[in-house]
Enzyme design. Structure first.
Site, PDB file in Angstrom:
ATOM      1  N   CYS A   2      79.459  15.316  19.368  1.00  0.00           N
ATOM      2  CA  CYS A   2      79.978  14.498  20.738  1.00  0.00           C
ATOM      3  C   CYS A   2      79.722  15.267  21.764  1.00  0.00           C
ATOM      4  O   CYS A   2      79.897  16.503  22.077  1.00  0.00           O
ATOM      5  CB  CYS A   2      81.239  14.081  20.492  1.00  0.00           C
ATOM      6  SG  CYS A   2      81.693  13.055  19.173  1.00  0.00           S
ATOM      7  N   ARG A  28      72.573  17.521  21.606  1.00  0.00           N
ATOM      8  CA  ARG A  28      73.503  17.923  20.537  1.00  0.00           C
ATOM      9  C   ARG A  28      73.504  17.019  19.190  1.00  0.00           C
ATOM     10  O   ARG A  28      74.292  17.475  18.535  1.00  0.00           O
ATOM     11  CB  ARG A  28      74.784  17.647  21.399  1.00  0.00           C
ATOM     12  CG  ARG A  28      74.856  18.472  22.785  1.00  0.00           C
ATOM     13  CD  ARG A  28      76.254  18.426  23.609  1.00  0.00           C
ATOM     14  NE  ARG A  28      77.408  18.471  22.658  1.00  0.00           N
ATOM     15  CZ  ARG A  28      78.102  19.621  22.826  1.00  0.00           C
ATOM     16  NH1 ARG A  28      77.662  20.799  23.428  1.00  0.00           N
ATOM     17  NH2 ARG A  28      79.307  19.861  22.043  1.00  0.00           N
ATOM     18  N   TRP A  73      79.039  11.430  17.787  1.00  0.00           N
ATOM     19  CA  TRP A  73      78.229  12.039  16.513  1.00  0.00           C
ATOM     20  C   TRP A  73      79.507  11.519  15.534  1.00  0.00           C
ATOM     21  O   TRP A  73      80.613  12.082  15.479  1.00  0.00           O
ATOM     22  CB  TRP A  73      78.048  13.301  16.229  1.00  0.00           C
ATOM     23  CG  TRP A  73      77.348  13.695  15.411  1.00  0.00           C
ATOM     24  CD1 TRP A  73      76.027  13.705  14.985  1.00  0.00           C
ATOM     25  CD2 TRP A  73      77.737  14.310  14.204  1.00  0.00           C
ATOM     26  NE1 TRP A  73      75.608  14.403  13.928  1.00  0.00           N
ATOM     27  CE2 TRP A  73      76.770  14.708  13.174  1.00  0.00           C
ATOM     28  CE3 TRP A  73      79.232  14.672  13.588  1.00  0.00           C
ATOM     29  CZ2 TRP A  73      76.861  15.299  11.964  1.00  0.00           C
ATOM     30  CZ3 TRP A  73      79.298  15.351  12.391  1.00  0.00           C
ATOM     31  CH2 TRP A  73      78.159  15.402  11.533  1.00  0.00           C
ATOM     32  N   ASN A  97      86.021  14.334  22.443  1.00  0.00           N
ATOM     33  CA  ASN A  97      85.268  15.416  21.608  1.00  0.00           C
ATOM     34  C   ASN A  97      86.176  16.403  20.728  1.00  0.00           C
ATOM     35  O   ASN A  97      87.024  16.853  21.292  1.00  0.00           O
ATOM     36  CB  ASN A  97      84.321  16.521  22.279  1.00  0.00           C
ATOM     37  CG  ASN A  97      83.555  17.222  21.139  1.00  0.00           C
ATOM     38  OD1 ASN A  97      83.473  16.915  20.008  1.00  0.00           O
ATOM     39  ND2 ASN A  97      82.913  18.162  21.695  1.00  0.00           N
ATOM     40  N   GLY A  98      86.227  16.134  19.380  1.00  0.00           N
ATOM     41  CA  GLY A  98      87.135  16.742  18.431  1.00  0.00           C
ATOM     42  C   GLY A  98      87.597  15.992  17.354  1.00  0.00           C
ATOM     43  O   GLY A  98      87.151  14.899  17.066  1.00  0.00           O
ATOM     44  N   GLU A 476      65.267  30.607   5.701  1.00  0.00           N
ATOM     45  CA  GLU A 476      65.108  29.863   7.072  1.00  0.00           C
ATOM     46  C   GLU A 476      63.983  29.032   7.145  1.00  0.00           C
ATOM     47  O   GLU A 476      64.091  27.998   7.635  1.00  0.00           O
ATOM     48  CB  GLU A 476      65.181  31.037   8.172  1.00  0.00           C
ATOM     49  CG  GLU A 476      64.970  30.680   9.587  1.00  0.00           C
ATOM     50  CD  GLU A 476      65.949  29.633   9.935  1.00  0.00           C
ATOM     51  OE1 GLU A 476      67.258  29.745   9.316  1.00  0.00           O
ATOM     52  OE2 GLU A 476      65.905  29.069  10.970  1.00  0.00           O
ATOM     53  N   LYS A 480      64.229  25.110   8.026  1.00  0.00           N
ATOM     54  CA  LYS A 480      63.509  24.375   9.264  1.00  0.00           C
ATOM     55  C   LYS A 480      62.848  23.228   8.764  1.00  0.00           C
ATOM     56  O   LYS A 480      62.658  22.228   9.245  1.00  0.00           O
ATOM     57  CB  LYS A 480      62.408  25.486   9.666  1.00  0.00           C
ATOM     58  CG  LYS A 480      62.982  26.385  10.573  1.00  0.00           C
ATOM     59  CD  LYS A 480      63.697  26.082  11.979  1.00  0.00           C
ATOM     60  CE  LYS A 480      64.945  25.690  11.810  1.00  0.00           C
ATOM     61  NZ  LYS A 480      66.067  26.808  12.229  1.00  0.00           N
ATOM     62  N   GLU A 483      65.264  20.386   7.755  1.00  0.00           N
ATOM     63  CA  GLU A 483      65.697  19.685   8.999  1.00  0.00           C
ATOM     64  C   GLU A 483      64.883  18.771   9.799  1.00  0.00           C
ATOM     65  O   GLU A 483      65.464  17.969  10.143  1.00  0.00           O
ATOM     66  CB  GLU A 483      66.311  20.880  10.041  1.00  0.00           C
ATOM     67  CG  GLU A 483      67.337  21.504   9.999  1.00  0.00           C
ATOM     68  CD  GLU A 483      67.564  22.851  10.945  1.00  0.00           C
ATOM     69  OE1 GLU A 483      68.696  22.541  11.491  1.00  0.00           O
ATOM     70  OE2 GLU A 483      66.710  23.603  10.981  1.00  0.00           O
ATOM     71  N   HIS A 499      63.421  31.344 -14.077  1.00  0.00           N
ATOM     72  CA  HIS A 499      64.756  30.851 -14.689  1.00  0.00           C
ATOM     73  C   HIS A 499      65.331  29.492 -14.690  1.00  0.00           C
ATOM     74  O   HIS A 499      66.426  29.241 -14.461  1.00  0.00           O
ATOM     75  CB  HIS A 499      66.076  31.862 -14.213  1.00  0.00           C
ATOM     76  CG  HIS A 499      65.625  33.523 -14.934  1.00  0.00           C
ATOM     77  ND1 HIS A 499      65.391  33.738 -16.203  1.00  0.00           N
ATOM     78  CD2 HIS A 499      65.190  34.579 -14.082  1.00  0.00           C
ATOM     79  CE1 HIS A 499      64.912  35.067 -16.088  1.00  0.00           C
ATOM     80  NE2 HIS A 499      64.942  35.550 -14.995  1.00  0.00           N
ATOM     81  N   LYS A 598      73.489  19.899  17.376  1.00  0.00           N
ATOM     82  CA  LYS A 598      73.304  21.095  17.500  1.00  0.00           C
ATOM     83  C   LYS A 598      74.264  22.110  17.548  1.00  0.00           C
ATOM     84  O   LYS A 598      74.363  23.268  17.090  1.00  0.00           O
ATOM     85  CB  LYS A 598      72.590  21.011  19.029  1.00  0.00           C
ATOM     86  CG  LYS A 598      72.375  22.395  19.701  1.00  0.00           C
ATOM     87  CD  LYS A 598      70.956  22.703  19.149  1.00  0.00           C
ATOM     88  CE  LYS A 598      70.785  24.285  19.726  1.00  0.00           C
ATOM     89  NZ  LYS A 598      69.449  24.942  19.026  1.00  0.00           N
TER      90      LYS A 598
HETATM   91  C1  G6P Z   1      73.988  23.363  13.390  1.00  0.00           C
HETATM   92  C2  G6P Z   1      72.728  23.464  13.969  1.00  0.00           C
HETATM   93  C3  G6P Z   1      72.018  24.644  13.211  1.00  0.00           C
HETATM   94  C4  G6P Z   1      72.736  26.172  13.480  1.00  0.00           C
HETATM   95  C5  G6P Z   1      74.151  25.820  13.108  1.00  0.00           C
HETATM   96  C6  G6P Z   1      75.101  27.039  13.591  1.00  0.00           C
HETATM   97  O1  G6P Z   1      74.250  23.073  11.936  1.00  0.00           O
HETATM   98  O2  G6P Z   1      71.870  22.398  13.551  1.00  0.00           O
HETATM   99  O3  G6P Z   1      70.779  24.815  13.808  1.00  0.00           O
HETATM  100  O4  G6P Z   1      72.146  27.113  12.801  1.00  0.00           O
HETATM  101  O5  G6P Z   1      74.826  24.736  13.360  1.00  0.00           O
HETATM  102  O6  G6P Z   1      75.109  27.007  14.787  1.00  0.00           O
HETATM  103  P1  G6P Z   1      75.803  28.255  15.979  1.00  0.00           P
HETATM  104  O7  G6P Z   1      75.603  27.531  17.146  1.00  0.00           O
HETATM  105  O8  G6P Z   1      76.962  28.496  15.452  1.00  0.00           O
HETATM  106  O9  G6P Z   1      74.686  29.077  15.733  1.00  0.00           O
END
Ligand code: G6P
Length: 603
Positions: A2, A28, A73, A97-98, A476, A480, A483, A499, A598
């Site tokens: 949010c 976000r 969100w 937010n929260g 990673e 990516k 996502e 395995h 985000k």
């Molecule tokens: C969310 C984002 C990721 C990020 C993770 C941790 O899931 O979409 O891209 O790696 O949070 O976020 P931070 O701000 O703690 O690095």
């Protein structure tokens, strides 16, 4: 997660101001949005979907200079217009937010007091609670907010407008991010600085339970005992242009292209000279084991750190997912350092893990991008990376800098343990300083990555394989791709695939094999041959040192020469670009992938 935005000031076209504010928070992640503003009463507009849908509902000519706005969100209740914020009960309108943990208990109490609810949200309960406390008629609005906090269990950042004080915006927080922007004849509340820089670069942070009261005359701040207090003003260190695409089709691509520059900025800050490096890095000599705790890509950066620190500095490192760590029995001792990695510094599970370690008296170190964020403030020590603002939900440049910071920590550990001389350190730092240019060279081969993306984007599944540090990077790369392109992929230790998972390899299954470690390359080649024998089409990512005439490979990326310990800083770049181009070819919403946020500020 949010996003909150609120404005009081000289601009009188409030609906436009609020919509523009919300647009800066879009990154976000959200699924509905709404605004509330004051005419002779509070008016609310909200809708599901994109902010552009809300924008179509506004009246550009309406005159008002006070309002609140929200991107939601969904947590409690589906993404519907009714559940969207702002919420209103009686004479109180709020954005939140929260998560209010005891909302059902509060709801029951408020129903008994005659309140009814239209949404499924925990936020509407807070609006009703404030209204209920007001009805007692013995408190000022400040006291009502203070009293509210004693009823609520959970986290909140709130923007509040009371009907009996229509010229005033109140805000408060507990464990959710909220900043106050201080401009000329205009003041703002926002979830993060991206939302205020179009108005001002000056802002201050609130402690838990602080309350601010914003009117045309300025901002008054109160602590939890309602005593007036003053705050230090911080300045945003990046420019408005950084939050713009500058000709790139997506923020993600722009941010990848910035990787060389931000790496240079971070190196310049910490490595002006050997002495400055030694002084700026913490003293790690008392620790004999390290826990790295983080979520998502930050956790993947931690895995690179584990490989580096265990292999070069000889110190045991456990990497833990924060949502697990916070509830786990811990095996730390007084020689443990807990490192929290977080771009935003506001990830709820990482914060909870930090607090757990702090409460147990264990030393904590935050590696954080956002200055003044919760993790930066609450960690015993903090090392800032200098990624600037990162808008795309999928992190790229911040991940790269998290890895770079772990490289620096590793060097400091090696020096403290006499595993390298000052002279060798100088050499290694020197080679680190060449990496930004090498990253630019890797990026310049973008056509190579577009060709690879064209080769795989119509496939259903994809596998990444690698050994050791290459496996950590594979994770990673795979994240990516998932996502942003919604293509299924998995990362496997190259030797482990056989395995079980190798049963999924069939004619034409794409496999991205990463091979940068000379000591393991022959083993990795055997593993590549295993998948080739089962019909896989293989894309190899390797270094120029290990490059060969591999006739079993379909596509190849060759990285420039660099010291072994620095290779991860190069390897990840093509993986990010391949994921980007696949997502582009699949016509995905690259900067705002579905369901993602985000900054994940809830558990
Ligand atoms: C969310 C984002 C990721 C990020 C993770 C941790 O899931 O979409 O891209 O790696 O949070 O976020 P931070 O701000 O703690 O690095």
């Amino acid at each position: 997660m949010c996003g909150i935005f609120g404005y009081v000031g000289k601009k009188v076209n409030i609906e436009r101001v609020l919509i523009d504010g919300l647009k800066t928070l879009e990154y976000r992640g959200y699924d509905s949005a709404g605004i509330a503003f004051v005419t002779d009463k509070v008016e609310i507009l909200k809708t599901t979907g994109k902010i552009s849908a809300l924008e179509n509902m506004i009246d550009e000519d309406l005159l008002s200079n006070i309002g609140i706005a929200h991107t939601r969100w969904a947590t409690h209740g589906n993404a519907t217009t009714i559940n969207a914020h702002p919420h209103r009960s009686g004479s109180v309108t709020i954005i939140h937010n929260g998560i209010i943990e005891n909302y059902l208990e509060l709801k029951e109490m408020l129903i008994k007091e005659g309140y009814s609810f239209v949404s499924e949200t925990d936020t509407e309960i807070v609006a009703a609670l404030l209204d209920y406390l007001k009805s007692k008629d013995i408190w000022s609005n400040l006291e009502v907010i203070k009293e509210m906090s004693s009823y609520i269990k959970g986290s909140y950042a709130l923007g509040i407008i009371f009907d009996d004080e229509l010229d005033t915006l109140y805000a408060t927080r507990k464990d959710s991010p909220l900043i106050i922007g201080v401009g000329e004849e205009e003041n703002l509340i926002a979830s993060d600085v991206a939302a205020i820089i179009n108005f001002t670069k000056n802002y201050f942070l609130l402690n838990n339970y602080d309350i601010v009261k914003i009117t045309n005359n300025g901002v008054d701040i109160y602590n939890e005992n309602l005593e007036p207090i003053r705050k230090n003003i911080n300045t945003v260190y990046w420019n408005v242009e950084e939050a713009e695409k500058n000709g790139f089709p997506h923020f993600m691509l722009k941010e990848i292209y910035e990787e060389g520059k931000v790496l240079k900025d971070t190196i310049n800050e910490y490595v002006e000279s050997i002495d400055s490096f030694i002084n700026k890095m913490p003293d790690f000599s008392k620790y004999d084991n390290i826990h790295i705790v983080a979520c998502g890509s930050a956790m993947h950066a931690g895995l690179i750190g584990k490989h580096l620190i265990e292999n070069y500095a000889g110190i045991k490192v456990d990497v833990e997912i924060a949502s697990e760590y916070r509830y786990k029995k811990e095996f730390y001792n007084d020689k443990t350092l807990v490192i929290l990695i977080s771009q935003s510094g506001e990830t709820a599970d990482t914060i909870a893990s930090l607090r757990k370690a702090n409460e147990d008296g264990i030393d904590t170190l935050g590696i954080v991008n956002v200055v003044g964020s919760t993790i930066a403030r609450e960690s015993k020590n903090v090392l800032y990376i200098r990624a600037g603002v990162e808008i795309a939900v999928a992190t790229t440049k911040a991940y790269l800098l998290q890895v770079a910071m772990l490289e620096l920590i590793n060097l400091k550990l090696m020096l403290e343990r006499n595993l390298i001389t000052g002279e060798r350190l100088q050499e290694l730092l020197q080679s680190l300083s060449t990496v930004p240019k090498l990253i630019d060279e890797v990026i310049a081969k973008d056509k190579n990555y577009i060709d690879i993306a064209k080769y795989i984007y119509e496939d259903k599944d994809l596998f990444y394989i690698g050994r050791g540090i290459d496996y950590a990077i594979s994770l990673e790369g795979s994240l990516k791709l998932k996502e942003i392109s919604y293509m299924h992929s998995e990362a496997y230790q190259a030797g482990e695939l056989k395995h079980g998972t190798i049963s999924l390899i069939e004619e034409g299954t794409p496999v991205i094999a990463i091979m940068t470690d000379p000591e393991l390359s022959l083993k990795t080649i055997s593993n590549i041959k295993e998948v080739v024998a089962r019909g896989a089409k293989v894309i190899l990512i390797t270094t120029n040192e290990l490059d060969g005439d591999y006739d079993f490979i379909d596509q190849k990326v060759v990285l420039p020469k660099v010291d072994n310990y620095l290779v991860p800083l190069l390897t990840v770049v093509p993986l990010q670009l391949i994921a980007y181009h696949v997502a582009d070819l699949r016509k995905c919403d690259i900067d705002k992938p579905r369901n993602l946020a985000k900054s994940v500020t809830v558990e």
